[in-house]
Design an enzyme around this catalytic site. Sequence first.
Site, PDB file in Angstrom:
ATOM      1  N   HIS A   1       0.834  -1.222   0.000  1.00 32.11           N
ATOM      2  CA  HIS A   1       0.000   0.000   0.000  1.00 32.11           C
ATOM      3  C   HIS A   1       0.862   1.263   0.000  1.00 32.11           C
ATOM      4  CE1 HIS A   1      -2.831  -2.692   2.553  1.00 32.11           C
ATOM      5  NE2 HIS A   1      -3.294  -2.691   1.302  1.00 32.11           N
TER       6      HIS A   1
ATOM      7  N   HIS B   1      -3.894   2.873   6.763  1.00 32.72           N
ATOM      8  CA  HIS B   1      -4.672   2.455   5.580  1.00 32.72           C
ATOM      9  C   HIS B   1      -5.480   1.242   6.032  1.00 32.72           C
ATOM     10  CE1 HIS B   1      -5.072   1.605   1.112  1.00 32.72           C
ATOM     11  NE2 HIS B   1      -5.484   0.474   1.665  1.00 32.72           N
TER      12      HIS B   1
ATOM     13  N   ASN C   1     -10.119  -3.512   3.167  1.00 31.57           N
ATOM     14  CA  ASN C   1     -10.203  -4.967   3.185  1.00 31.57           C
ATOM     15  C   ASN C   1      -8.823  -5.541   3.503  1.00 31.57           C
ATOM     16  OD1 ASN C   1     -11.609  -7.353   2.932  1.00 31.57           O
ATOM     17  ND2 ASN C   1     -10.877  -7.585   0.814  1.00 31.57           N
TER      18      ASN C   1
ATOM     19  N   ARG D   1      -7.674 -11.889   6.546  1.00 37.27           N
ATOM     20  CA  ARG D   1      -6.283 -12.225   6.887  1.00 37.27           C
ATOM     21  C   ARG D   1      -6.039 -12.044   8.381  1.00 37.27           C
ATOM     22  NH1 ARG D   1      -3.618  -8.493   2.311  1.00 37.27           N
ATOM     23  NH2 ARG D   1      -5.731  -8.041   1.592  1.00 37.27           N
TER      24      ARG D   1
ATOM     25  N   ARG E   1     -18.888  -3.095   7.293  1.00 37.06           N
ATOM     26  CA  ARG E   1     -20.244  -2.557   7.473  1.00 37.06           C
ATOM     27  C   ARG E   1     -21.152  -3.569   8.162  1.00 37.06           C
ATOM     28  NH1 ARG E   1     -20.013  -0.407   1.462  1.00 37.06           N
ATOM     29  NH2 ARG E   1     -18.866  -2.350   1.454  1.00 37.06           N
TER      30      ARG E   1
ATOM     31  N   GLY F   1     -11.152   2.258   2.742  1.00 35.98           N
ATOM     32  CA  GLY F   1     -12.590   2.023   2.954  1.00 35.98           C
ATOM     33  C   GLY F   1     -13.048   2.174   4.400  1.00 35.98           C
TER      34      GLY F   1
ATOM     35  N   GLU G   1      -4.739   6.476  -4.887  1.00 36.13           N
ATOM     36  CA  GLU G   1      -3.540   5.843  -5.426  1.00 36.13           C
ATOM     37  C   GLU G   1      -3.402   6.095  -6.923  1.00 36.13           C
ATOM     38  OE1 GLU G   1      -5.207   2.521  -3.291  1.00 36.13           O
ATOM     39  OE2 GLU G   1      -3.189   1.714  -3.031  1.00 36.13           O
TER      40      GLU G   1
HETATM   41  P1  AMP Z   1     -11.254  -1.002   0.637  1.00 40.18           P
HETATM   42  O1  AMP Z   1     -10.515  -2.308   0.607  1.00 40.18           O
HETATM   43  O2  AMP Z   1     -10.352   0.174   0.918  1.00 40.18           O
HETATM   44  O3  AMP Z   1     -12.170  -0.784  -0.523  1.00 40.18           O
HETATM   45  O4  AMP Z   1     -12.221  -1.065   1.923  1.00 40.18           O
HETATM   46  C1  AMP Z   1     -13.238  -2.018   2.022  1.00 40.18           C
HETATM   47  C2  AMP Z   1     -13.768  -2.002   3.456  1.00 40.18           C
HETATM   48  O5  AMP Z   1     -14.312  -0.703   3.745  1.00 40.18           O
HETATM   49  C3  AMP Z   1     -14.881  -3.008   3.698  1.00 40.18           C
HETATM   50  O6  AMP Z   1     -14.637  -3.731   4.892  1.00 40.18           O
HETATM   51  C4  AMP Z   1     -16.106  -2.118   3.868  1.00 40.18           C
HETATM   52  O7  AMP Z   1     -17.040  -2.679   4.732  1.00 40.18           O
HETATM   53  C5  AMP Z   1     -15.489  -0.885   4.501  1.00 40.18           C
HETATM   54  N1  AMP Z   1     -16.428   0.234   4.432  1.00 40.18           N
HETATM   55  C6  AMP Z   1     -16.923   0.856   3.328  1.00 40.18           C
HETATM   56  N2  AMP Z   1     -17.856   1.777   3.693  1.00 40.18           N
HETATM   57  C7  AMP Z   1     -17.948   1.731   5.046  1.00 40.18           C
HETATM   58  C8  AMP Z   1     -18.735   2.418   6.028  1.00 40.18           C
HETATM   59  N3  AMP Z   1     -19.608   3.337   5.669  1.00 40.18           N
HETATM   60  N4  AMP Z   1     -18.542   2.094   7.348  1.00 40.18           N
HETATM   61  C9  AMP Z   1     -17.651   1.152   7.696  1.00 40.18           C
HETATM   62  N5  AMP Z   1     -16.891   0.466   6.834  1.00 40.18           N
HETATM   63  C10 AMP Z   1     -17.027   0.747   5.530  1.00 40.18           C
END
Ligand code: AMP
Length: 402
Positions: free
Chosen positions: A180, A208, A211, A241, A286, A332, A386
């Site tokens: 990352h 960061h 997921n 993980r 979420r 996220g 990114e």
């Molecule tokens: P990414 O890998 O950066 O796309 O992040 C994905 C993660 O962000 C997943 O676990 C989602 O559940 C989390 N996420 C996205 N929106 C929200 C939210 N409003 N509240 C909490 N987690 C979120």
Amino acid sequence: MKILVVNSGSSSIKYCLFDMTDQSLLAKGLVERIGIKGSCINHFPTGKDATKRVMAIPDHRKGIELVIDALLNSKSGVIDDISKITAVGHRVVHGGEKYSGSVLLNDDVINTLNEFIELAPLHNPPNILGIKVCQELLPDTPQVGVFDTAFHQSIPKEAFLYGLPYSYYEQYRIRRYGFHGTSHQYVAQRAAEILGKDIKELKIITCHIGNGSSITAVKEGKSVDTSLGFGTISGIIMGTRCGDVDPAIIPYLMEKENLSFKEINDILYRKSGFIGLSEGISSDMRDLEEQVQAGNIKAKRTLDVLFYGLKKYIGAYTAAMNGLDVLVFTAGIGENDPRLRKEVCQSLDFFGINIDDSKNDGLRGKEAIISTENSRVTVLVIPTYEELMIARDTVEICNNLK
Ligand code: AMP
């Protein structure tokens, strides 16, 4: 100068086209389910209606062809000729110890990337495939590689070596690489910009959390430690993980459960973290937050482990840098979960971290300072970008070609 950014995964291709005269996004999109049933391309041109094409996309070549078609399309396209693309920037996960910055991709570099496949068996092969297809379809356009590992090449030896026989480092290059990097670098630079400070004078921790997650200590603009290591599994718990575990557990479990190498790998990478600790509730934050609100104890214990791990890393990296000026949340979860930010920061007032609830509560996906006026450490939420960082590096490499 128009830069196409390509992130080629095993069954997907994410892309963005930037106009770098003002760093604006012209279009972005996603080719999904390459080689499997239900493949499609979703194209989002800025200021125009999004389009979706569902069709057989048997391989990456077809996928990139569709990306180019979408960019040139008379209705939903954003350029009228392929020659308008000045260069292509590729996300490459592993640059080994060789690349501490972005590079122009030529045959020599690609040969070296092939050597790194054993360090990133899941990621580097589709990255390389994406590069080769773009070279074929855009033969006169410079291609640049931007590595997830590059930013972390500044980590000093005492932080990147593991306590294993040194010969394994020499023979197999077993060490902490970190990932990352493009995201950590982007948000650290952006934090300094927002605060109007020189990054060289700041001690920053970037979280960061998505997921996949990693925490990085950034001192004087350089990564000095990071929580992911040789593989993409250490540090805090992630969607599937396990994060840091005592290595003694691995042979113990293999023996107890009669597990093969592949099976234990599967447990550590795909069946642990949120999904494992919550006994299958979800790998998605979420869902877990929703369950915590509903009083589910499995979800609560999972997030308790996450929050505790995060606090420990923030503490450790504050110690590693002998201080902390700025704490950044991104990706996220970091960008969208006010409760996580609050829970983690609340008990760190010893370090001078004080969150302003009125700024933090309800804040999702937007740049903001969320600490109180008199907090010694400034806490920020900065959405990661990114792709823009890859486009900027691509421009820089191309400018150096002139
Ligand atoms: P990414 O890998 O950066 O796309 O992040 C994905 C993660 O962000 C997943 O676990 C989602 O559940 C989390 N996420 C996205 N929106 C929200 C939210 N409003 N509240 C909490 N987690 C979120």
